[in-house]
Write a protein that holds these residues in place. Structure first.
Motif, short mmCIF file in Angstrom:
data_model
loop_
_atom_site.label_atom_id
_atom_site.label_comp_id
_atom_site.label_asym_id
_atom_site.label_seq_id
_atom_site.Cartn_x
_atom_site.Cartn_y
_atom_site.Cartn_z
N ALA A 80 0.82 -1.21 0.00
CA ALA A 80 0.00 0.00 0.00
C ALA A 80 0.86 1.27 0.00
N ARG A 81 1.86 1.32 0.84
CA ARG A 81 2.69 2.52 0.94
C ARG A 81 3.37 2.81 -0.41
N LEU A 138 -6.11 1.40 1.84
CA LEU A 138 -5.70 1.58 3.24
C LEU A 138 -6.38 0.57 4.16
N ARG A 139 -7.66 0.31 3.94
CA ARG A 139 -8.39 -0.65 4.76
C ARG A 139 -7.74 -2.02 4.68
N ILE A 147 0.21 -1.23 7.52
CA ILE A 147 0.30 0.14 8.03
C ILE A 147 -0.48 0.21 9.33
N PRO A 153 -9.58 4.65 7.82
CA PRO A 153 -9.09 4.66 6.45
C PRO A 153 -9.74 5.73 5.57
N ALA A 157 -7.68 8.63 3.85
CA ALA A 157 -7.79 8.78 2.40
C ALA A 157 -8.19 10.21 2.04
N LEU A 191 0.78 7.52 7.38
CA LEU A 191 0.34 6.13 7.34
C LEU A 191 0.83 5.33 8.54
#
Length: 192
Positions: A80-81, A138-139, A147, A153, A157, A191
């Motif tokens: 994700a990051r 993010l979820r 994270i 999330p 976002a 994050l």
């Protein structure tokens, strides 16, 4: 007898998008558009109604091509990051291109709002799609433990979309990706 359209509407919209993107709505006249597109005024009016109609079509084209591609890149990233970093940096690089033309959606918001409700809806829809895609990334990352799960999330976002908007405005002032990319790392620190 009604004449059939003798030009590629999608290609015309794409070319109009480029002109609006580089010059802005107000600085682009119908004469500029017809010259750039190689079309007569009658053809443009018949296909799009008026300059405003062509502008809306250009924003929708931007939404369905460049904005959609950015969201797809988020879905493809395993980490994700890294996916978020790539999306932010890529949007920044597109914005500084062409001598700092910025982001068409952010430009539209800065130039056309609050007077134009149609532009507001289109830009809001683009931002909502970006926020929702980021929230999902993010979820999932939070569930995997990639994270920190300290923030909601959706709120995180929304922060990243707001940050990106500011970054894209800054890119018009300082059209230098290398100077602005370190700021992305600061945003990514949120994050956890």
């Amino acid at each position: 007898m009604v004449r059939t359209r003798e030009f590629d509407t999608e290609a015309a919209v794409s070319r109009a998008m480029e002109l609006f993107w580089s010059r802005g709505y107000e600085a682009t006249s119908m004469r500029d558009l017809t010259r750039h597109l190689g079309l007569g005024q009658g053809s443009v009016y018949a296909a799009f109604g008026d300059k405003e109609g062509l502008y809306r079509a250009a924003l929708e084209h931007y939404r369905s091509t460049l904005a959609a591609a950015a969201l797809e890149s988020l879905k493809e990233g395993a980490d994700a990051r890294s996916a978020i970093r790539t999306m932010l940096v890529e949007r920044l690089r597109i914005a500084v291109g062409e001598n700092g033309r910025g982001c068409l959606a952010v430009n539209a918001a800065c130039e056309r709002l609050p007077a134009d409700e149609s532009t507001r809806r289109t830009v809001r829809d683009m931002q909502d799609a970006s926020r929702d895609a980021l929230a999902e990334v993010l979820r999932v990352a939070m569930e995997r433990g990639d994270i920190a799960a300290e923030q909601d999330p959706h709120t995180l976002a929304a922060f990243l979309v707001t940050f990106l908007n500011g970054l894209l405005v800054s890119s018009k002032i300082t059209p230098d990706a290398r100077a602005l990319e370190p700021i992305v790392e600061v945003a990514l620190a949120a994050l956890g």
